[in-house]
Enzyme design. Structure first.
Site, short mmCIF file in Angstrom:
data_model
loop_
_atom_site.label_atom_id
_atom_site.label_comp_id
_atom_site.label_asym_id
_atom_site.label_seq_id
_atom_site.Cartn_x
_atom_site.Cartn_y
_atom_site.Cartn_z
N LYS A 1 -40.95 -29.36 -0.53
CA LYS A 1 -42.37 -29.73 -0.62
C LYS A 1 -42.88 -29.65 -2.05
CE LYS A 1 -44.05 -29.30 4.07
NZ LYS A 1 -45.11 -28.82 4.95
N LYS B 1 -33.60 -38.54 10.82
CA LYS B 1 -34.44 -38.18 11.97
C LYS B 1 -35.68 -39.08 12.03
CE LYS B 1 -36.64 -34.07 12.88
NZ LYS B 1 -36.89 -32.63 12.77
N LYS C 1 -42.69 -39.55 10.99
CA LYS C 1 -43.94 -40.32 10.82
C LYS C 1 -44.06 -40.91 9.41
CE LYS C 1 -46.38 -36.11 9.87
NZ LYS C 1 -46.03 -34.87 10.51
#
Ligand code: TRP
Length: 338
Positions: free
Chosen positions: A118, A200, A203
């Protein structure tokens, strides 16, 4: 004792209200959660405080926190059987989070792969919250004395750290926290992106991702465009390594219809991808139709949603308060006289 309500183990998971739910969330997690409601004492909360570690549009965050709750209910998480709430409504999370920060080491936090990922993605906003996120997550879990935490692969490291923090605290002050275990569901498909079937479903890749609220035409279109492979025979059989696209579509089809891989191979024998892909799309449309309709109905019922998260927060607070009081006392804070 087996059937005694009190003998049920506690299970807890947090969900960041950072986007709408998709087919991967549903088939890989929530569908299973709905099925274990009678077996465990279950707590699920919208981890809105965690979401603040990355910049959010305040209006959107507020809308999504409630919309996501509605989508979870529509997926079968029954508020009568599960405790559903918003993290920020139970202030003990932030309070225990602070305490646990003081029992979590800089070195441990520095090793978290999610922090590294992140920070790389948000180089202009590597804030303290992003760094200490796992201490808040540990607080979420330990407040409820949870036995099990259902999480995906990406959260395993945080669960491990939670265990280490709990053990450290218990060693210093005596038995205070239950040391939780990750919960690996017996069934649960790992759904991959329709556009890049080795990653995977996520979104952040809207073309490869089927959202629960997508309209039927949209779902059908995404499946028609799903990536398969260059097999000129267009054979439908399960080989996750060499035919990841087809394998993913087979998993999805199997999850929504209950058919086995053998049955699916027979059904599409000699028919080719041109028949297979739309058939999977149609099956998904039908499986998601009642969920989407229910989610839309619930999202429009603001009073009902408010009732659900009010009841949930009240029930959660009762447990959270007890744990926090114990912790405050153990670390040496003076008991509040009012
Ligand atoms: N960190 C989790 C995620 O990003 C969300 C989360 C917050 C969570 N608190 C939790 C998950 C407690 C399980 C238990 O997906």
């Amino acid at each position: 004792m087996e059937n005694n309500e009190n003998a049920k183990k506690t299970l807890l998971s947090g969900i960041q209200p950072s986007g709408d739910l998709h087919l991967g969330n549903f088939l890989g997690a929530v569908k299973n959660w709905a099925e274990i409601a009678d077996e465990f004492d279950c707590y699920y909360f919208m981890a809105d405080l965690h979401t603040l570690t990355v910049r959010q549009d305040p209006k959107e965050l507020r809308r999504r926190s409630v919309a996501q709750l509605a989508q979870y209910i529509a997926c079968g998480l029954d508020p009568e059987k599960n405790t559903l709430f918003l993290q920020s409504h139970v202030h003990e999370h932030a309070e225990l989070g602070w305490i646990l920060n003081c029992y979590t080491m800089f070195g441990e936090l520095s090793r978290m792969t999610q922090f590294k990922d992140k920070s790389a993605k948000n180089a202009d906003n590597i804030n303290g919250g992003l760094f200490t996120y796992p201490a808040l997550m540990a607080a979420d879990i330990l407040l409820y004395q949870a036995d099990f935490v259902p999480v995906g692969q990406d959260q395993k490291q945080h669960c491990e750290l939670t265990r280490d923090i709990a053990i450290r605290f218990n060693n210093l002050y005596g038995e205070t926290f239950k040391v939780p275990e990750p919960y690996i569901p017996k069934v649960g498909a790992r759904i991959m992106s329709l556009g890049a079937p080795t990653s995977k479903m996520s979104k952040s890749d809207p073309q490869g991702c089927v959202f629960l609220l997508d309209k039927p035409e949209e779902i059908a279109r995404k499946f028609k465009r799903a990536v398969t492979d260059s097999d000129t025979e267009h054979c439908v059989y399960y080989d996750a390594e060499n035919k990841p696209g087809v394998a993913n579509l087979m998993s999805i089809y199997s999850s929504v219809t209950g058919k086995t891989f053998d049955e699916i191979e027979k059904e599409f024998d000699g028919k080719g991808y041109g028949v297979f892909k739309p058939a999977v799309g149609d099956a998904v449309v039908e499986a998601l139709r009642p969920i989407r309709e229910e989610a839309e109905r619930i999202m429009a019922d603001k009073a009902y949603l408010q009732q659900v998260y009010t009841d949930g927060a009240q029930k959660a607070s009762y447990i959270a308060r007890k744990t926090l009081r114990k912790v405050y006392k153990k670390v040496g804070l003076v008991e509040k006289p009012f």
